[in-house]
Design an enzyme around this catalytic site. Sequence first.
Site, short mmCIF file in Angstrom:
data_model
loop_
_atom_site.label_atom_id
_atom_site.label_comp_id
_atom_site.label_asym_id
_atom_site.label_seq_id
_atom_site.Cartn_x
_atom_site.Cartn_y
_atom_site.Cartn_z
N ASP A 30 0.86 -1.18 0.00
CA ASP A 30 0.00 0.00 0.00
C ASP A 30 0.90 1.24 0.00
O ASP A 30 1.87 1.29 0.76
CB ASP A 30 -0.89 -0.02 1.25
CG ASP A 30 -2.04 0.97 1.17
OD1 ASP A 30 -1.77 2.16 0.94
OD2 ASP A 30 -3.19 0.55 1.37
N ILE A 31 0.59 2.24 -0.84
CA ILE A 31 1.42 3.44 -0.90
C ILE A 31 1.10 4.41 0.24
O ILE A 31 1.82 5.39 0.44
CB ILE A 31 1.33 4.15 -2.27
CG1 ILE A 31 -0.08 4.61 -2.57
CG2 ILE A 31 1.89 3.25 -3.36
CD1 ILE A 31 -0.18 5.50 -3.80
N HIS A 94 -10.33 -5.70 -2.51
CA HIS A 94 -8.95 -5.77 -2.02
C HIS A 94 -8.93 -6.06 -0.53
O HIS A 94 -9.75 -5.57 0.22
CB HIS A 94 -8.15 -4.51 -2.35
CG HIS A 94 -8.75 -3.22 -1.89
ND1 HIS A 94 -9.88 -2.66 -2.46
CD2 HIS A 94 -8.37 -2.36 -0.93
CE1 HIS A 94 -10.16 -1.51 -1.87
NE2 HIS A 94 -9.26 -1.31 -0.93
N HIS A 96 -6.73 -5.85 2.84
CA HIS A 96 -5.61 -5.19 3.51
C HIS A 96 -5.01 -6.17 4.50
O HIS A 96 -5.73 -6.71 5.35
CB HIS A 96 -6.09 -3.96 4.30
CG HIS A 96 -6.63 -2.86 3.47
ND1 HIS A 96 -5.89 -1.74 3.14
CD2 HIS A 96 -7.86 -2.67 2.92
CE1 HIS A 96 -6.64 -0.93 2.43
NE2 HIS A 96 -7.83 -1.46 2.28
#
Length: 128
Positions: A30-31, A94, A96
């Site tokens: 993750d950015i 998605h 996490h």
Amino acid sequence: MSDCLFCKIVVGEIPCHKVWEDASHLAFLDINPIREGHTLVIPKSHASYLFDLGDADFQSLLAASKTVAARLKDVFQVPRIGMAIEGFAVDHVHVHLVPLTGVGQLDSKLAKPADHADLAKLAERIRQ
């Protein structure tokens, strides 16, 4: 889906810091991580909502997530890998995965932009 950020990542139109993939899934950092090692696991085929997935695709995504979580747990030497699925920030299913050492660490309010050079080094560490 042509306007989906994650679909563009899957086809290589947008770069990512990939840590794992198989024929049907992609995992990348993750950015805007909550904690170091915060990773997203996505199906390569577009799907908007987790519970709209067919049973086989649902189970396959969870199995892929379990594989990645095991790697993260080993690399970061943490007692737990937290998992969250909310699906509002990007309209593509998605998962996490976040390395955790204690209570209260799986909180999106803790997210902050990461340095891409640092993410590249971290992705390499996770892939090894």
